[in-house]
Design an enzyme around this catalytic site. Structure first.
Site, PDB file in Angstrom:
ATOM      1  N   CYS A  80      -5.892  10.484  44.466  1.00 31.57           N
ATOM      2  CA  CYS A  80      -5.710   9.138  43.936  1.00 31.57           C
ATOM      3  C   CYS A  80      -6.936   8.276  44.246  1.00 31.57           C
ATOM      4  O   CYS A  80      -7.391   7.498  43.408  1.00 31.57           O
ATOM      5  CB  CYS A  80      -4.459   8.553  44.567  1.00 31.57           C
ATOM      6  SG  CYS A  80      -4.058   6.979  43.902  1.00 31.57           S
ATOM      7  N   CYS A 122       1.109   7.854  46.925  1.00 29.52           N
ATOM      8  CA  CYS A 122       0.207   6.791  46.554  1.00 29.52           C
ATOM      9  C   CYS A 122       0.710   6.112  45.279  1.00 29.52           C
ATOM     10  O   CYS A 122       0.764   6.740  44.229  1.00 29.52           O
ATOM     11  CB  CYS A 122      -1.135   7.464  46.319  1.00 29.52           C
ATOM     12  SG  CYS A 122      -2.418   6.422  45.756  1.00 29.52           S
TER      13      CYS A 122
END
Length: 395
Positions: A100, A200
């Protein structure tokens, strides 16, 4: 005035990052990334994006900085979620947080920020950036956060020099309690907000349910492999080269049904990872069972009793050449070179003494002590002192 775009996540760390930058005289703009809006898999009300974006907006309002939301859910699905499903399907364990940062925050998001005229992008990560002069040009260092307990450098282990050049980490020098104190003094709504858990940007997810959206349940057997298995009691062969020894130490065990006894059933080997203890639902053993291997082709989970089971431990791992990544490109090893480092194979793991060995087709990481549950698909990151030099995906 240099312009900084802060990734305001609706948490306390990015809120304080924005405040500190404003105090330092930067022109600050807050940007909230909307990366996910499927609430069907998040647990209860943990971290739905709506609350977070509202909190981010209130913080921006309080600090008197412009604020907007960008929808990156398409890129997030493509680069993170699809990748995760794909990795689990292969029986590997991905790390979405590392990806991410590499793919979304410091790539897609950073490009948007630079298009908006930003000189830098800032996040609330607990890490620091150093700059050194080398051969007449600036080289950037990724350093551990000052708060040992919160150091998040591992999550940024895939960043490049280009990304670091444009990155700022304002809370990296602070301890978490100091960050909360600043937020409280500035009357920011996020001062007492709990740290987000789970994936995330998605929040707390029931992983099996999340995976079941794509990976269909498939019943298979759980096999318990005893410590007395002959695979654990072989005599170590004599090696003619270091490379041979490393290949032997990093080799993956291959289990068969005949190596143990069937002790239960499961709903899909691809939902389990090495070292996992929860979710097996097998009772009657003296010590709890841990997953020592999964075979997604045959749909079998191999387990062993206790966290000291020899099937959990290995002294070395391998990273293929295309997966070796150096933040400090100037220190990258050439074939047949080695380097003493400290390494970790998961976030929050204490750093372990290790040696990197570069061979023609990749890199071996040899640990001083055997490591538990080395998982293919996870990232190994290597450091010298407090500097993270590079990382790679475990093969």
């Amino acid at each position: 005035m240099k312009r900084v775009i802060v990734g305001l996540s609706g948490g306390v760390d990015s809120s304080v990052a924005a405040y500190l930058l404003k105090e330092q005289g930067y022109e600050v703009i807050g940007l909230f990334m909307k990366n996910w809006h499927d609430d069907s898999v998040t647990i209860s009300d943990e971290c739905p994006w709506l609350d977070d974006s509202n909190d981010a907006m209130l913080v921006a309002d309080k600090l008197g900085i412009p604020f907007q939301t960008v929808d990156l859910s398409e890129q997030y699905k493509e680069r993170i979620v699809d990748y995760m499903f794909n990795e689990y399907e292969k029986g590997r364990t991905p790390n979405p947080d590392v990806l991410c940062n590499r793919e979304i925050k410091f790539d897609v998001f950073m490009k948007i920020a630079l298009e908006l005229g930003a000189d830098y992008v800032a996040t609330g990560h607990y890490c620091r950036k150093g700059t050194i002069e080398k051969n007449g040009k600036e080289t950037y260092q990724l350093l551990a956060g000052a708060d040992d307990n919160k150091d998040q450098s591992y999550f940024l282990c895939q960043l490049s020099q280009e990304q670091l050049a444009k990155a700022l980490f304002p809370v990296g020098e602070l301890q978490k309690p100091e960050v909360r104190k600043i937020a409280a003094e500035q009357d920011l709504i996020t001062a007492d907000k709990k740290d987000s858990q789970g994936l995330c940007f998605i929040g707390k997810v029931r992983l099996p349910e999340f995976l079941q959206q794509q990976l269909k349940p498939k019943e298979g057997v759980i096999v318990e492999v005893p410590e007395s298995n002959q695979a654990y009691h072989k005599t170590t062969p004599a090696f003619s080269t270091k490379k041979e020894e490393l290949a032997y130490l990093a080799e993956k065990s291959n289990y068969a049904l005949t190596d143990g006894k069937v002790v239960g059933k499961h709903q899909g080997a691809h939902y389990f990872t090495k070292g996992q203890r929860k979710g097996l639902a097998v009772g009657g053993t003296i010590e709890p069972l841990f997953v020592i291997d999964t075979d997604v082709t045959e749909n079998v989970i191999y387990t062993g009793q206790g966290k000291n089971h020899p099937g959990l431990y290995k002294k070395a791992l391998f990273v293929a050449n295309e997966e070796v990544h150096w933040i400090r490109e100037d220190l990258a090893l050439q074939v047949d070179q080695s380097m003493e480092v400290s390494a970790r194979i998961r976030y929050r793991q204490e750093l372990q003494k290790a040696t990197l060995h570069q061979v023609d087709f990749g890199m071996y990481v040899e640990f001083e002590k055997p490591q538990s549950a080395i998982q293919e698909g996870q990232f190994v990151a290597w450091y010298q002192d407090e500097e993270l030099l590079g990382s790679g995906v475990i093969s």
